[in-house]
Scaffold this motif. Structure first.
Motif, PDB file in Angstrom:
ATOM      1  N   ALA A 194      58.464  -2.472 -19.876  1.00 17.91           N
ATOM      2  CA  ALA A 194      59.470  -3.159 -20.678  1.00 17.91           C
ATOM      3  C   ALA A 194      58.815  -4.055 -21.722  1.00 17.91           C
ATOM      4  CB  ALA A 194      60.387  -3.974 -19.774  1.00 17.91           C
ATOM      5  N   THR A 195      57.725  -4.713 -21.330  1.00 11.97           N
ATOM      6  CA  THR A 195      56.996  -5.572 -22.274  1.00 11.97           C
ATOM      7  C   THR A 195      56.414  -4.752 -23.408  1.00 11.97           C
ATOM      8  OG1 THR A 195      56.446  -7.132 -20.507  1.00 11.97           O
ATOM      9  CG2 THR A 195      55.115  -7.229 -22.509  1.00 11.97           C
ATOM     10  N   TRP A 196      55.801  -3.593 -23.084  1.00 10.47           N
ATOM     11  CA  TRP A 196      55.233  -2.723 -24.130  1.00 10.47           C
ATOM     12  C   TRP A 196      56.317  -2.315 -25.126  1.00 10.47           C
ATOM     13  CZ3 TRP A 196      52.692   1.123 -20.170  1.00 10.47           C
ATOM     14  CH2 TRP A 196      51.620   0.477 -19.540  1.00 10.47           C
ATOM     15  N   ILE A 197      57.434  -1.848 -24.592  1.00  9.57           N
ATOM     16  CA  ILE A 197      58.493  -1.319 -25.454  1.00  9.57           C
ATOM     17  C   ILE A 197      59.128  -2.428 -26.300  1.00  9.57           C
ATOM     18  CG2 ILE A 197      60.764  -0.215 -25.467  1.00  9.57           C
ATOM     19  CD1 ILE A 197      59.875   1.388 -23.020  1.00  9.57           C
ATOM     20  N   ASN A 198      59.425  -3.552 -25.677  1.00 10.45           N
ATOM     21  CA  ASN A 198      60.079  -4.645 -26.400  1.00 10.45           C
ATOM     22  C   ASN A 198      59.205  -5.225 -27.502  1.00 10.45           C
ATOM     23  OD1 ASN A 198      62.359  -4.382 -24.819  1.00 10.45           O
ATOM     24  ND2 ASN A 198      61.726  -5.967 -23.343  1.00 10.45           N
ATOM     25  N   GLN A 199      57.860  -5.149 -27.314  1.00 11.27           N
ATOM     26  CA  GLN A 199      56.952  -5.751 -28.282  1.00 11.27           C
ATOM     27  C   GLN A 199      56.535  -4.803 -29.398  1.00 11.27           C
ATOM     28  OE1 GLN A 199      53.634  -7.299 -26.059  1.00 11.27           O
ATOM     29  NE2 GLN A 199      54.749  -9.113 -25.372  1.00 11.27           N
ATOM     30  N   THR A 200      56.482  -3.508 -29.113  1.00  8.88           N
ATOM     31  CA  THR A 200      55.885  -2.584 -30.078  1.00  8.88           C
ATOM     32  C   THR A 200      56.848  -1.568 -30.663  1.00  8.88           C
ATOM     33  OG1 THR A 200      55.222  -1.029 -28.326  1.00  8.88           O
ATOM     34  CG2 THR A 200      53.656  -2.770 -28.899  1.00  8.88           C
ATOM     35  N   SER A 201      58.020  -1.407 -30.107  1.00 16.52           N
ATOM     36  CA  SER A 201      58.936  -0.367 -30.576  1.00 16.52           C
ATOM     37  C   SER A 201      59.809  -0.884 -31.722  1.00 16.52           C
ATOM     38  CB  SER A 201      59.817   0.137 -29.430  1.00 16.52           C
ATOM     39  OG  SER A 201      59.018   0.742 -28.437  1.00 16.52           O
ATOM     40  N   GLY A 202      60.548   0.037 -32.333  1.00 13.93           N
ATOM     41  CA  GLY A 202      61.398  -0.283 -33.468  1.00 13.93           C
ATOM     42  C   GLY A 202      62.637  -1.073 -33.079  1.00 13.93           C
ATOM     43  N   GLU A 203      63.499  -1.238 -34.074  1.00 16.66           N
ATOM     44  CA  GLU A 203      64.677  -2.084 -33.900  1.00 16.66           C
ATOM     45  C   GLU A 203      65.604  -1.584 -32.799  1.00 16.66           C
ATOM     46  OE1 GLU A 203      68.141  -3.381 -36.865  1.00 16.66           O
ATOM     47  OE2 GLU A 203      66.137  -3.536 -37.747  1.00 16.66           O
ATOM     48  N   GLY A 204      65.747  -0.272 -32.680  1.00 14.81           N
ATOM     49  CA  GLY A 204      66.662   0.277 -31.694  1.00 14.81           C
ATOM     50  C   GLY A 204      66.179   0.162 -30.278  1.00 14.81           C
ATOM     51  N   CYS A 205      64.908  -0.260 -30.069  1.00 15.80           N
ATOM     52  CA  CYS A 205      64.344  -0.333 -28.720  1.00 15.80           C
ATOM     53  C   CYS A 205      63.981  -1.754 -28.319  1.00 15.80           C
ATOM     54  CB  CYS A 205      63.093   0.539 -28.636  1.00 15.80           C
ATOM     55  SG  CYS A 205      63.344   2.273 -29.050  1.00 15.80           S
ATOM     56  N   SER A 206      64.209  -2.713 -29.177  1.00 17.45           N
ATOM     57  CA  SER A 206      63.771  -4.082 -28.899  1.00 17.45           C
ATOM     58  C   SER A 206      64.408  -4.659 -27.639  1.00 17.45           C
ATOM     59  CB  SER A 206      64.084  -4.987 -30.096  1.00 17.45           C
ATOM     60  OG  SER A 206      65.471  -4.950 -30.399  1.00 17.45           O
ATOM     61  N   GLY A 207      65.602  -4.202 -27.302  1.00 17.50           N
ATOM     62  CA  GLY A 207      66.251  -4.691 -26.088  1.00 17.50           C
ATOM     63  C   GLY A 207      66.332  -3.624 -25.019  1.00 17.50           C
ATOM     64  N   PHE A 208      65.310  -2.780 -24.945  1.00 17.53           N
ATOM     65  CA  PHE A 208      65.326  -1.668 -23.978  1.00 17.53           C
ATOM     66  C   PHE A 208      65.629  -2.163 -22.573  1.00 17.53           C
ATOM     67  CE2 PHE A 208      62.833   0.840 -20.879  1.00 17.53           C
ATOM     68  CZ  PHE A 208      63.537   2.026 -20.952  1.00 17.53           C
ATOM     69  N   LEU A 209      64.907  -3.194 -22.142  1.00 14.80           N
ATOM     70  CA  LEU A 209      65.181  -3.830 -20.850  1.00 14.80           C
ATOM     71  C   LEU A 209      65.100  -5.335 -21.049  1.00 14.80           C
ATOM     72  CD1 LEU A 209      63.178  -1.688 -18.258  1.00 14.80           C
ATOM     73  CD2 LEU A 209      65.653  -1.880 -18.450  1.00 14.80           C
TER      74      LEU A 209
END
Length: 496
Positions: free
Chosen positions: A139-154
């Motif tokens: 969740a930390t990887w995705i929230n920090q490095t992904s685009g706008e649509g993934c910032s709140g993945f978890l």
């Protein structure tokens, strides 16, 4: 005394007849086996329908420890599982990926002989976490490095729910949060299926069983490149869940697994690093940039020196030789790797090398090289070995002498208790691991031990005669000289 002189006469007669001495140590037998291309069939285009599984715990650059289970349907759809772990034995699961999509085989590859190119389209990618720790890290990887649509993945602080499936990619919603994981399925863009028969060695049984192996494209050794890289080599092959080698303890475990029940592989004893002896390839190997080769190494543990033979070919069955490299030097005492659990770090110094061109194309290339950059100028001939140490290597072949390589090694035993040696994977860009920061984090195909330390000399002699043939075209060592046979006879006379 008459009996002994009769023996001496017999030896002289045998020497005069000079029949070839048929003597093949195990290492030589293994090299001959690899060149027996008739034992391997590769269909173009390949037939993929069915399930394919890993045969053990795999190591990808990073490092990443994983097992795979891929199911291909007749309608070109596929469902793939990738199970990731914290440990190099694949016993402590971290998370599992469920990948669904469609694959279309295209034409034979123009780059990698024997391979088929393919296009794929991903429909969905889901992830299941197997611990709170795994969920928090991803969740930390995705929230920090992904685009706008993934910032709140978890959302931070979300409690781990065992068995919950979270969507990483959806073709319908055009959402893709996989980049943070370094995830791509470009391995499906290069495909090869090989079939061969494994002898049945069980008591009261004879014959052989079919083994099918699926080779998919390699993973780039640099993390930042893997999302864009189009493979030209292969990963460790998967095997058919129906037609696989026996025994294969991992095959059935991985076959029965799913995203909610990741495979837990059997515990294996950690082996101390014992390099002494001789090691040889188990099959024709393929490296990126279209290099087909087999390898043979001799390690002398008493003085930490090594010798290596690299047999290069132009075809995926290793039947059409192009050139051979012999290299030697010394290596350091190994230390446990701090980055790749289960691995050992060593430094290898290459001090000497010789090259033998085996076809006219290589001869022409070497003879066209810049004077003083690769052996004696315009002196190369097919089948004739030349020392390239005086010219500090061979620029045309990318060999620089002397030089040091920072390596990663691992030894283990297979299901038949045979010793295997894994050497660090070469950089995908063709460079050399000539600095500590370029040390590999994954492995090449394993080598199998074909001789112990006490047998090193025998194997070295056998390879000195590689390629010599008798009158029937069979490879053989030359007959023992007459003087040597007479010497044996005199020894018998002396002790009679």
């Amino acid at each position: 005394m008459v009996r002994c002189w009769w023996l001496a006469g017999l030896l002289v007669a045998c020497a005069a007849a000079e029949p070839p001495l048929r003597w093949e140590p195990r290492c030589r037998q293994q090299l001959r086996h690899l060149q027996d291309g008739a034992r391997i069939a590769a269909r173009l285009p390949p037939r993929l329908e069915g399930r394919w599984v890993s045969t053990g715990c795999e190591v990808r650059p990073g490092p990443e420890f994983l097992t795979r289970s891929y199911l291909f349907y007749a309608n070109r759809l596929f469902k793939a599982y990738q199970f990731y772990y914290w440990d190099p034995s694949c016993r402590d699961p971290s998370y599992s990926l469920v990948i669904k999509g469609k694959l279309r085989l295209r034409q034979a590859s123009w780059i990698t002989r024997g391979a088929t190119e393919a296009d794929y389209h991903l429909h969905k990618v889901g992830i299941v976490f197997h611990s709170q720790k795994a969920m928090r890290e991803v969740a930390t990887w995705i929230n920090q490095t992904s685009g706008e649509g993934c910032s709140g993945f978890l959302p931070p602080g979300r409690t781990w729910a065992p068995g919950a499936l979270y969507e990483l990619l959806s073709a319908k919603t055009e959402r893709d949060c996989t980049a943070a994981l370094g995830f791509a399925m470009h391995e499906l863009s290069l495909v090869r299926v090989e079939k061969h028969y494994q002898p049945v060695l069980q008591p009261q049984q004879s014959g052989s069983r079919l083994v099918e192996e699926l080779y998919l494209g390699d993973i780039h050794t640099e993390w930042v490149e893997r999302l864009h890289y189009r493979p030209t080599g292969y990963q460790r092959p998967m095997q058919s869940a129906v037609h696989h080698v026996h025994p294969c303890p991992a095959c059935g475990i991985i076959y029965r697994a799913d995203e909610h029940h990741p495979p837990i592989l059997p515990a294996r004893a950690q082996l101390p690093m014992q390099l002494s002896g001789s090691w040889v390839s188990t099959h024709c190997e393929v490296r990126p940039a279209v290099l087909f080769l087999t390898r043979y190494f001799i390690f002398h543990g008493n003085n930490h020196t090594w010798e290596g033979y690299y047999y290069h070919y132009s075809d995926p069955l290793c039947k059409e030789p192009t050139f051979t490299i012999y290299a030697s030097g010394h290596y350091t005492q190994g230390i446990p790797s701090s980055k790749v659990r289960g691995g050992t770090e060593l430094a290898f110094k290459v001090t000497q090398a010789r090259v033998t061109p085996m076809d006219q194309v290589t001869v022409m290339m070497l003879n066209s090289s810049e004077p003083g950059s690769c052996g004696l100028t315009s002196s190369w001939r097919a089948g004739v070995e030349q020392d390239i140490t005086p010219t500090n290597g061979c620029l045309a072949l990318g060999i620089k002498l002397p030089h040091t390589e920072y390596e990663l090694f691992k030894t283990e035993q297979d299901a038949k208790d045979r010793s295997l040696l894994y050497i660090g994977e070469r950089p995908t860009d063709g460079s050399s691991p000539d600095s500590p920061d370029k040390r590999p984090t994954s492995y090449q195909a394993p080598l199998i031990q074909c001789a112990g330390a006490s047998e090193e000399f025998s194997n070295y002699v056998s390879l000195k005669y590689l390629g010599k043939k008798d009158a029937n075209g069979n490879e053989a060592l030359k007959s023992l000289p007459v003087a040597f046979l007479l010497f044996i006879a005199l020894l018998v006379l002396r002790w009679d």
